[in-house]
Design a protein around this motif. Structure first.
Motif, PDB file in Angstrom:
ATOM      1  N   GLN A  82       0.856  -1.180   0.000  1.00 43.11           N
ATOM      2  CA  GLN A  82       0.000   0.000   0.000  1.00 43.11           C
ATOM      3  C   GLN A  82       0.891   1.229   0.000  1.00 43.11           C
ATOM      4  O   GLN A  82       1.712   1.392   0.905  1.00 43.11           O
ATOM      5  CB  GLN A  82      -0.915   0.008   1.220  1.00 43.11           C
ATOM      6  N   MET A  83       0.735   2.064  -1.011  1.00 42.29           N
ATOM      7  CA  MET A  83       1.580   3.245  -1.159  1.00 42.29           C
ATOM      8  C   MET A  83       0.723   4.497  -1.058  1.00 42.29           C
ATOM      9  O   MET A  83      -0.153   4.716  -1.909  1.00 42.29           O
ATOM     10  CB  MET A  83       2.308   3.198  -2.510  1.00 42.29           C
ATOM     11  N   ASN A  84       0.965   5.287  -0.033  1.00 42.07           N
ATOM     12  CA  ASN A  84       0.231   6.529   0.183  1.00 42.07           C
ATOM     13  C   ASN A  84       1.159   7.722   0.060  1.00 42.07           C
ATOM     14  O   ASN A  84       2.385   7.575   0.096  1.00 42.07           O
ATOM     15  CB  ASN A  84      -0.419   6.512   1.573  1.00 42.07           C
ATOM     16  N   SER A  85       0.587   8.889  -0.077  1.00 37.94           N
ATOM     17  CA  SER A  85       1.354  10.141  -0.173  1.00 37.94           C
ATOM     18  C   SER A  85       2.475  10.020  -1.194  1.00 37.94           C
ATOM     19  O   SER A  85       3.628  10.365  -0.925  1.00 37.94           O
ATOM     20  CB  SER A  85       1.924  10.510   1.208  1.00 37.94           C
ATOM     21  N   LEU A  86       2.126   9.530  -2.347  1.00 37.16           N
ATOM     22  CA  LEU A  86       3.142   9.279  -3.366  1.00 37.16           C
ATOM     23  C   LEU A  86       3.790  10.562  -3.856  1.00 37.16           C
ATOM     24  O   LEU A  86       3.154  11.621  -3.933  1.00 37.16           O
ATOM     25  CB  LEU A  86       2.524   8.514  -4.542  1.00 37.16           C
ATOM     26  N   LYS A  87       5.078  10.429  -4.172  1.00 35.86           N
ATOM     27  CA  LYS A  87       5.892  11.551  -4.632  1.00 35.86           C
ATOM     28  C   LYS A  87       6.437  11.226  -6.032  1.00 35.86           C
ATOM     29  O   LYS A  87       6.594  10.044  -6.370  1.00 35.86           O
ATOM     30  CB  LYS A  87       7.066  11.769  -3.680  1.00 35.86           C
ATOM     31  N   PRO A  88       6.767  12.238  -6.803  1.00 34.31           N
ATOM     32  CA  PRO A  88       7.347  11.962  -8.125  1.00 34.31           C
ATOM     33  C   PRO A  88       8.583  11.067  -8.055  1.00 34.31           C
ATOM     34  O   PRO A  88       8.806  10.252  -8.971  1.00 34.31           O
ATOM     35  CB  PRO A  88       7.691  13.349  -8.645  1.00 34.31           C
ATOM     36  N   GLU A  89       9.345  11.172  -6.990  1.00 36.41           N
ATOM     37  CA  GLU A  89      10.546  10.335  -6.865  1.00 36.41           C
ATOM     38  C   GLU A  89      10.230   8.868  -6.580  1.00 36.41           C
ATOM     39  O   GLU A  89      11.139   8.028  -6.569  1.00 36.41           O
ATOM     40  CB  GLU A  89      11.497  10.884  -5.791  1.00 36.41           C
ATOM     41  N   ASP A  90       8.970   8.536  -6.371  1.00 33.38           N
ATOM     42  CA  ASP A  90       8.567   7.134  -6.242  1.00 33.38           C
ATOM     43  C   ASP A  90       8.358   6.476  -7.606  1.00 33.38           C
ATOM     44  O   ASP A  90       8.119   5.270  -7.681  1.00 33.38           O
ATOM     45  CB  ASP A  90       7.270   7.016  -5.430  1.00 33.38           C
ATOM     46  N   THR A  91       8.439   7.254  -8.652  1.00 34.33           N
ATOM     47  CA  THR A  91       8.272   6.713 -10.001  1.00 34.33           C
ATOM     48  C   THR A  91       9.355   5.683 -10.306  1.00 34.33           C
ATOM     49  O   THR A  91      10.544   5.954 -10.161  1.00 34.33           O
ATOM     50  CB  THR A  91       8.327   7.848 -11.040  1.00 34.33           C
ATOM     51  N   ALA A  92       8.927   4.485 -10.691  1.00 32.90           N
ATOM     52  CA  ALA A  92       9.857   3.384 -10.955  1.00 32.90           C
ATOM     53  C   ALA A  92       9.060   2.169 -11.400  1.00 32.90           C
ATOM     54  O   ALA A  92       7.823   2.165 -11.347  1.00 32.90           O
ATOM     55  CB  ALA A  92      10.661   3.036  -9.703  1.00 32.90           C
ATOM     56  N   VAL A  93       9.769   1.146 -11.798  1.00 29.26           N
ATOM     57  CA  VAL A  93       9.170  -0.179 -11.953  1.00 29.26           C
ATOM     58  C   VAL A  93       9.343  -0.905 -10.622  1.00 29.26           C
ATOM     59  O   VAL A  93      10.461  -0.960 -10.086  1.00 29.26           O
ATOM     60  CB  VAL A  93       9.826  -0.974 -13.099  1.00 29.26           C
ATOM     61  N   TYR A  94       8.254  -1.438 -10.116  1.00 33.88           N
ATOM     62  CA  TYR A  94       8.258  -2.105  -8.815  1.00 33.88           C
ATOM     63  C   TYR A  94       8.213  -3.617  -9.019  1.00 33.88           C
ATOM     64  O   TYR A  94       7.394  -4.129  -9.801  1.00 33.88           O
ATOM     65  CB  TYR A  94       7.064  -1.649  -7.984  1.00 33.88           C
ATOM     66  N   TYR A  95       9.087  -4.298  -8.283  1.00 35.00           N
ATOM     67  CA  TYR A  95       9.209  -5.751  -8.386  1.00 35.00           C
ATOM     68  C   TYR A  95       8.955  -6.392  -7.027  1.00 35.00           C
ATOM     69  O   TYR A  95       9.416  -5.876  -6.003  1.00 35.00           O
ATOM     70  CB  TYR A  95      10.622  -6.141  -8.820  1.00 35.00           C
TER      71      TYR A  95
END
Length: 124
Positions: A82-95
């Motif tokens: 669960q990802m809240n308060s997302l920021k532009p720096e969270d942009t990525a491919v998640y594995y």
């Protein structure tokens, strides 16, 4: 054979939320610690969170602590992020990844199986 299949990625505005899911098959899920990692093109894969076999132990990267929550449901072979308060720096491919030790590791090299990844894009 072992399969880990991530889902739930997408495009979200900064401050928004997403929930990633990883469905596992071909392994005894409760015997594996699970981890989430992320990778930006051209950069190394980065640890995000991990959870022990029973779900009691959890560990987070400082960059996501208090914003992301990892959980698992052994009855249905699924681990969530669960990802809240997302920021532009969270942009990525998640594995997601599976590690046959009890608590996993922050090192990607320790994991035995990997999913194909799901892309998360956070716009500013």
């Amino acid at each position: 054979q072992v399969q880990l299949v991530e889902s739930g990625g997408g495009l979200v505005q900064a401050g928004g939320s997403l929930r990633l899911s990883c469905a596992a098959s071909g392994l005894t899920f409760s015997n594996y610690a699970m981890g989430w990692f992320r990778q930006v093109q051209g950069e190394e894969r980065e640890f995000v969170a991990r959870i022990g076999r029973s779900g009691i132990f959890t560990d987070y990267a400082d960059s996501v602590k208090d914003r992301f929550t990892i959980s698992r449901h052994n009855a249905v072979n699924t681990v969530l992020l669960q990802m809240n308060s997302l920021k532009p720096e969270d942009t990525a491919v998640y594995y997601c990844a599976a590690d046959r030790t009890s608590s996993g590791s922050r090192r990607s090299s320790e994991y035995d199986y990997w999913g194909q990844g799901t892309r998360v894009t956070v716009s500013s």
